[in-house]
Design a protein around this motif. Sequence first.
Motif, short mmCIF file in Angstrom:
data_model
loop_
_atom_site.label_atom_id
_atom_site.label_comp_id
_atom_site.label_asym_id
_atom_site.label_seq_id
_atom_site.Cartn_x
_atom_site.Cartn_y
_atom_site.Cartn_z
N THR A 44 0.83 -1.21 0.00
CA THR A 44 0.00 0.00 0.00
C THR A 44 0.86 1.25 0.00
O THR A 44 0.58 2.22 -0.72
CB THR A 44 -0.94 0.00 1.22
OG1 THR A 44 -1.72 -1.19 1.23
CG2 THR A 44 -1.87 1.19 1.18
N ALA A 45 1.91 1.25 0.80
CA ALA A 45 2.80 2.42 0.84
C ALA A 45 3.44 2.67 -0.53
O ALA A 45 3.53 3.82 -0.99
CB ALA A 45 3.86 2.22 1.91
N ALA A 46 3.88 1.60 -1.18
CA ALA A 46 4.49 1.75 -2.50
C ALA A 46 3.48 2.29 -3.52
O ALA A 46 3.81 3.20 -4.31
CB ALA A 46 5.06 0.41 -2.97
N CYS A 47 2.28 1.75 -3.50
CA CYS A 47 1.26 2.23 -4.45
C CYS A 47 0.87 3.68 -4.19
O CYS A 47 0.67 4.46 -5.12
CB CYS A 47 0.02 1.34 -4.37
SG CYS A 47 0.24 -0.31 -5.08
N ILE A 48 0.77 4.06 -2.90
CA ILE A 48 0.43 5.44 -2.59
C ILE A 48 1.51 6.39 -3.12
O ILE A 48 1.20 7.44 -3.70
CB ILE A 48 0.25 5.62 -1.07
CG1 ILE A 48 -1.04 4.92 -0.61
CG2 ILE A 48 0.20 7.09 -0.68
CD1 ILE A 48 -1.23 4.90 0.89
N GLY A 49 2.77 6.02 -2.93
CA GLY A 49 3.84 6.86 -3.45
C GLY A 49 3.77 7.04 -4.96
O GLY A 49 3.93 8.15 -5.48
N LEU A 50 3.49 5.95 -5.67
CA LEU A 50 3.39 6.03 -7.14
C LEU A 50 2.15 6.81 -7.57
O LEU A 50 2.19 7.57 -8.55
CB LEU A 50 3.36 4.62 -7.72
CG LEU A 50 4.67 3.83 -7.59
CD1 LEU A 50 4.48 2.38 -8.02
CD2 LEU A 50 5.78 4.48 -8.41
N LEU A 51 1.04 6.62 -6.87
CA LEU A 51 -0.17 7.38 -7.20
C LEU A 51 0.06 8.88 -7.01
O LEU A 51 -0.38 9.70 -7.84
CB LEU A 51 -1.33 6.91 -6.32
CG LEU A 51 -1.94 5.55 -6.66
CD1 LEU A 51 -2.89 5.10 -5.55
CD2 LEU A 51 -2.68 5.59 -7.99
N LEU A 52 0.73 9.25 -5.93
CA LEU A 52 0.99 10.66 -5.69
C LEU A 52 1.91 11.25 -6.75
O LEU A 52 1.77 12.42 -7.14
CB LEU A 52 1.61 10.85 -4.30
CG LEU A 52 0.68 10.58 -3.09
CD1 LEU A 52 1.47 10.63 -1.79
CD2 LEU A 52 -0.47 11.58 -3.08
#
Length: 587
Positions: A78-86
């Motif tokens: 989730t942390a990795a996906c949030i970083g990429l989404l941002l």
Amino acid sequence: MIAGRASGAAPEAKGPAPSKVPTGGPAEPDVGTTGTQLVLNTEFQGIDFLKPEVIVHISEEANPAPSRALSWSLIGLTAACIGLLLGLCSYAEFDLAAGDTPNEQTRLYYSWFMDVNVMIFVGFGFLMTFLRRYSYSAVGLNMLASCLIVIEAVLVVGATQQVWHLGATSIHVGLPLLINALFAAAAGMIAFGAVIGKTTPTQLIWLMVLMVPFYAINQYVVVYVIKALDLGGTIVIHIFGAYFGLAASFVFSRGRTAATSFGITHPKNGAAYLNDILSMVGTLFLFLYWPSFNAALAGLPTAMMAGSTEAAQSAQFLSVVNTFLSLCGATVATFAVSALIGGGKLSMVHVQNSTLAGGVAMGAACSLRVSPGGCVIVGALAGALSVCGFVYGTPLLENKLGVTDTCGVHNLHGMPAIYGAVVAGIVSLWQHNNYLMYDTGVMQLGYQFAAIACTIGIAVASGLASAQVVLLATNRGSVMDPETAFEDSEWWFLNKEPFTALELDHTPPGSMASFQVGRSGVGTLACSPSFTPPHSAVHSMHASPLHEAHTFRRCSHPPPSSVDLPGHTRARPSRQTVDPLVRPSEV
């Protein structure tokens, strides 16, 4: 959890010695407790040589504490996906002057978007609740994995469609991309159906995470390079999901030993009466919303209608009508063929699955002018093919290839999808080229075969590789112990509500027969290796720590010498009866 022991080897009691039951009349349970051991007096009518005592051990924990790998995996992903989404994503951009507005996109796609959501989270989730000991995981892990896939697919599918294909510099998130992300989740849930019960939750989510990039690559190749007809995802969703899942299942069940370890003969790989009804609810949701699934991306904005071809303008209408008629044809054929093969009796497995084969088969040809009668024919043949797959194909896969298919995805998604992709190529032979991706139907037919071959190749190769990577990373290359397969209690806290049922797996004498006392816990029961009473034998077992007797009538197996129960002692008691003369799948 402490394993129960066979008759004649009762454990040494730490509490007061059990009082003997007088011969000649029923006895009330005499309960004495010391520490975590509970000693119960028991009378067995008609089986006079068995010892009257039953020793019940109350475990401090029903199962050893599982690893926290699931929590850390979800947090990291989730942390990795949030970083990429941002960093990579923004909202969709609109051309207000041309009539392309946020409200127009919502009007055009939102109702279809919600219909697809219902299919993914309700339809697929409840369809897999037929496993009588794995229903929590069927619905719960379906929800978890689908949400995770949607988040990842926004990034990966968005990159292939917008950045790779259109040359955009960032990913623009709108309803069409979210629908495409749900399509990726559908492929993942199809793959989940092949491996369900044979992986840990951690293994499952990593398998789904690894699947998404291969799904996106295959979708790009089929849609933009090969240019196959596949508006409803017959090829990119159903073929890919089915064969990715089957390849992964081969790895997770050790190939040729699979039939005896995780196959249809596994004692917990089966349904109960109420589970089948609950699974049928999922079938009905899928049936009702499948036309929306195939038609979701076929609509055109109002501003584009005037300059578009008749084929583009009618695509959504044809997709809905064609899919619904095909589903109806599949349903009628499923009942007919199931009764024919079953000697006049119907199989709920066929009704739950094969009735949907018409929607799978029509996905590639849904935007073509197939004709109403032709749609019914396509659906009927898909339904009949699916039923035959369940009857003949599943045992063949297990016994000859060592591939276990828990939900029968090869029969519902794999074979009907291949058939449907070919049907789209055949129907294209008499379509106007406005309905096709190529100038002639012959060329279109050839590229349909190319798309099928490409998808199966990518799916099988990526499924084998992904599953092997997951196994090496999570379990050092070893597959799950078959004893823990298809079992919710390994991964979930079971509800501490009052006793509502007693489930008994009927296994040969001398083997371990697992059981669940209501929703309060799971234990093990040991059958006597030396005696099998006739069906007419009746015995009563007072084996509840709550001063309440559970009665087993007309038992085909002797009672246990010891029983393990989890440490839930505050549930209210009730009396339940089990008739073991029914089929094991109905218990």
